[in-house]
Design a protein around this motif. Structure first.
Motif, short mmCIF file in Angstrom:
data_model
loop_
_atom_site.label_atom_id
_atom_site.label_comp_id
_atom_site.label_asym_id
_atom_site.label_seq_id
_atom_site.Cartn_x
_atom_site.Cartn_y
_atom_site.Cartn_z
N HIS A 163 0.85 -1.18 0.00
CA HIS A 163 0.00 0.00 0.00
C HIS A 163 0.89 1.23 0.00
CE1 HIS A 163 1.08 -0.46 4.22
NE2 HIS A 163 0.73 0.80 4.41
N ILE A 164 0.29 2.35 -0.31
CA ILE A 164 0.98 3.64 -0.20
C ILE A 164 0.33 4.38 0.96
CG2 ILE A 164 1.32 5.89 -1.30
CD1 ILE A 164 1.51 4.43 -3.96
N TYR A 165 1.18 4.88 1.83
CA TYR A 165 0.70 5.70 2.95
C TYR A 165 1.53 6.96 3.00
CZ TYR A 165 -0.29 7.46 7.58
OH TYR A 165 -0.65 8.28 8.63
N GLU A 166 0.85 8.11 3.06
CA GLU A 166 1.56 9.38 3.10
C GLU A 166 0.91 10.31 4.12
OE1 GLU A 166 3.30 10.46 -1.09
OE2 GLU A 166 1.18 9.93 -1.31
N GLU A 167 1.74 11.14 4.72
CA GLU A 167 1.27 12.19 5.62
C GLU A 167 1.73 13.53 5.05
OE1 GLU A 167 2.66 11.50 9.59
OE2 GLU A 167 1.62 9.56 9.74
N PHE A 168 0.85 14.50 5.17
CA PHE A 168 1.16 15.85 4.69
C PHE A 168 0.69 16.85 5.74
CE2 PHE A 168 0.16 13.22 0.98
CZ PHE A 168 1.31 13.37 0.22
N PRO A 169 1.24 18.05 5.75
CA PRO A 169 0.72 19.08 6.65
C PRO A 169 -0.76 19.33 6.34
CG PRO A 169 2.81 19.77 5.69
CD PRO A 169 2.38 18.54 4.96
N GLY A 170 -1.54 19.50 7.37
CA GLY A 170 -2.96 19.81 7.16
C GLY A 170 -3.83 19.13 8.18
N SER A 171 -5.08 19.53 8.18
CA SER A 171 -6.04 18.98 9.13
C SER A 171 -7.27 18.45 8.38
CB SER A 171 -6.43 20.06 10.15
OG SER A 171 -7.01 21.17 9.50
N HIS A 172 -8.32 18.19 9.13
CA HIS A 172 -9.53 17.56 8.61
C HIS A 172 -10.41 18.61 7.94
CE1 HIS A 172 -11.51 13.63 8.89
NE2 HIS A 172 -12.67 14.27 8.92
N GLN A 173 -10.01 19.05 6.75
CA GLN A 173 -10.76 20.12 6.09
C GLN A 173 -10.62 20.02 4.57
OE1 GLN A 173 -9.12 24.05 6.79
NE2 GLN A 173 -7.21 23.13 7.52
N TRP A 174 -11.53 20.72 3.89
CA TRP A 174 -11.60 20.66 2.42
C TRP A 174 -10.31 21.08 1.75
CZ3 TRP A 174 -14.94 17.77 0.19
CH2 TRP A 174 -16.17 17.54 0.78
N GLN A 175 -9.61 22.07 2.29
CA GLN A 175 -8.37 22.53 1.68
C GLN A 175 -7.38 21.37 1.55
OE1 GLN A 175 -6.53 25.81 3.72
NE2 GLN A 175 -4.67 25.70 2.50
N TYR A 176 -7.27 20.55 2.59
CA TYR A 176 -6.37 19.40 2.56
C TYR A 176 -6.82 18.39 1.49
CZ TYR A 176 -3.93 15.15 3.81
OH TYR A 176 -3.17 14.00 3.74
N TRP A 177 -8.10 18.05 1.51
CA TRP A 177 -8.60 17.03 0.59
C TRP A 177 -8.53 17.50 -0.86
CZ3 TRP A 177 -13.00 17.28 4.49
CH2 TRP A 177 -12.66 16.55 5.64
N ASP A 178 -8.83 18.76 -1.09
CA ASP A 178 -8.77 19.29 -2.45
C ASP A 178 -7.34 19.20 -3.00
OD1 ASP A 178 -10.03 20.72 -4.71
OD2 ASP A 178 -8.62 22.29 -4.15
N GLU A 179 -6.39 19.44 -2.15
CA GLU A 179 -5.00 19.36 -2.61
C GLU A 179 -4.56 17.93 -2.92
OE1 GLU A 179 -0.54 20.42 -0.96
OE2 GLU A 179 -2.27 21.43 -0.07
N HIS A 180 -4.99 16.98 -2.12
CA HIS A 180 -4.47 15.61 -2.25
C HIS A 180 -5.34 14.67 -3.08
CE1 HIS A 180 -1.08 16.71 0.11
NE2 HIS A 180 -1.90 17.29 0.97
N ILE A 181 -6.51 15.11 -3.48
CA ILE A 181 -7.32 14.27 -4.38
C ILE A 181 -6.60 14.08 -5.71
CG2 ILE A 181 -8.70 16.19 -5.31
CD1 ILE A 181 -9.93 12.60 -4.66
N ARG A 182 -5.79 15.04 -6.10
CA ARG A 182 -5.06 14.92 -7.37
C ARG A 182 -4.03 13.79 -7.31
NH1 ARG A 182 -4.58 21.39 -7.89
NH2 ARG A 182 -4.91 21.16 -5.67
N GLN A 183 -3.43 13.59 -6.15
CA GLN A 183 -2.51 12.47 -6.00
C GLN A 183 -3.26 11.14 -6.08
OE1 GLN A 183 -1.26 14.30 -2.44
NE2 GLN A 183 0.83 14.63 -3.16
N THR A 184 -4.46 11.13 -5.56
CA THR A 184 -5.28 9.92 -5.67
C THR A 184 -5.65 9.67 -7.13
OG1 THR A 184 -6.14 9.92 -3.43
CG2 THR A 184 -7.57 8.98 -5.12
N LEU A 185 -5.99 10.71 -7.85
CA LEU A 185 -6.31 10.52 -9.27
C LEU A 185 -5.10 9.98 -10.05
CD1 LEU A 185 -8.47 13.70 -9.91
CD2 LEU A 185 -9.26 11.32 -9.94
N ASP A 186 -3.92 10.47 -9.74
CA ASP A 186 -2.71 9.93 -10.38
C ASP A 186 -2.53 8.46 -10.04
OD1 ASP A 186 -2.15 12.43 -11.47
OD2 ASP A 186 -0.66 12.96 -9.93
#
Length: 194
Positions: A163-186
Motif C-alpha cells: 500500500h501507499i501511505y503518506e502524511e502531509f501538513p494539514g487537518s480535517h478540512q476541504w483545503q487538505y482534501w482538495d490538494e491531495h485528491i489529485r494524487q489519488t487521481l494519479d
C-alpha cells in the motif's frame, strides 16, 4: 473533481452515505447494498464502462475514506483500487472502548455484526486469498484521525499488504482534501492502466 478529471478516461460518481459509514445498518438503511448493487449497475447500464474490477476504483474522505477501503476489501470483485483521505480507519475495529468517543459511533458499532466491517480483519482475510486491491491512504499531520491512520498503516505493513501511505501538513478540512485528491487521481490512473 470535474476540473481535475477533464481529459481523463474516467467517470466519477459521488455517492452520499449519510452517517452510515457505508455499512448495511440492521433494521435500517442498506448503504453497502445500495452502492454495490444499485449504483454500480446503474452506472454500468447508463455509461460506456468496462464492467470489471480492473476498471473500477473507489475513494473517499473521512467516513468515506474508511468506506472506500472497507468496500474494496469486502468487494475485490468490484473494485481493484481504493484510496482514503483522512479515513476513519478505527471504525468497527477493536473493543467499543477503542472506538470514537462520539456516542453515535458507539451506538452504531453495537448494532453491527462483529468484525463484518473491520478493515483490519478484512485486510488479513483478503491477503490470505491473494486478491488485494491497490491501496493508497493519506492523512494530515494535524488531523484528529492521524493516529488511527498510522495504526492501520502499521498493521498493513505488519501483515505485508502492499500500500501507499503518506502524511502531509494539514487537518480535517476541504483545503487538505482538495490538494491531495489529485494524487489519488494519479494513483488511480496508474493502477487502472496496469
Amino acid at each position: 473533481i470535474e476540473r481535475y478529471i477533464e481529459g481523463l478516461p474516467l467517470i466519477v460518481v459521488i455517492q452520499y452515505g449519510g452517517r452510515s459509514f457505508f455499512c448495511n445498518i440492521p433494521d435500517g438503511d442498506s448503504y453497502e447494498d445500495h452502492l454495490m448493487k444499485d449504483v454500480v449497475s446503474v452506472v454500468d447500464r447508463t455509461f460506456n464502462t468496462r464492467c470489471s474490477a480492473k476498471s473500477r476504483a473507489i475513494a473517499g474522505l473521512s467516513m468515506g475514506g474508511y468506506g472506500a477501503v472497507m468496500l474494496a476489501l469486502r468487494h475485490p470483485d468490484v473494485f481493484s483500487v481504493a484510496a482514503s483521505h483522512s479515513g476513519a480507519m478505527f471504525f468497527g475495529h477493536g473493543d467499543l472502548a477503542d472506538q470514537d468517543k462520539n456516542e453515535y459511533v458507539n451506538k452504531f458499532v453495537r448494532v453491527l455484526p462483529p468484525g463484518k466491517y473491520d478493515c483490519y480483519k478484512l485486510a488479513a482475510k483478503l491477503k490470505k486469498k491473494g486478491k488485494m486491491p491497490a491501496l493508497r491512504l493519506d492523512c494530515g499531520t494535524e488531523d484528529f484521525l492521524i493516529e488511527h491512520n498510522r495504526d492501520f498503516h502499521s498493521y498493513l505493513d505488519k501483515i505485508r499488504v502492499p500500500h501507499i501511505y503518506e502524511e502531509f501538513p494539514g487537518s480535517h478540512q476541504w483545503q487538505y482534501w482538495d490538494e491531495h485528491i489529485r494524487q489519488t487521481l494519479d494513483f488511480v490512473m496508474a493502477k487502472l492502466k496496469k
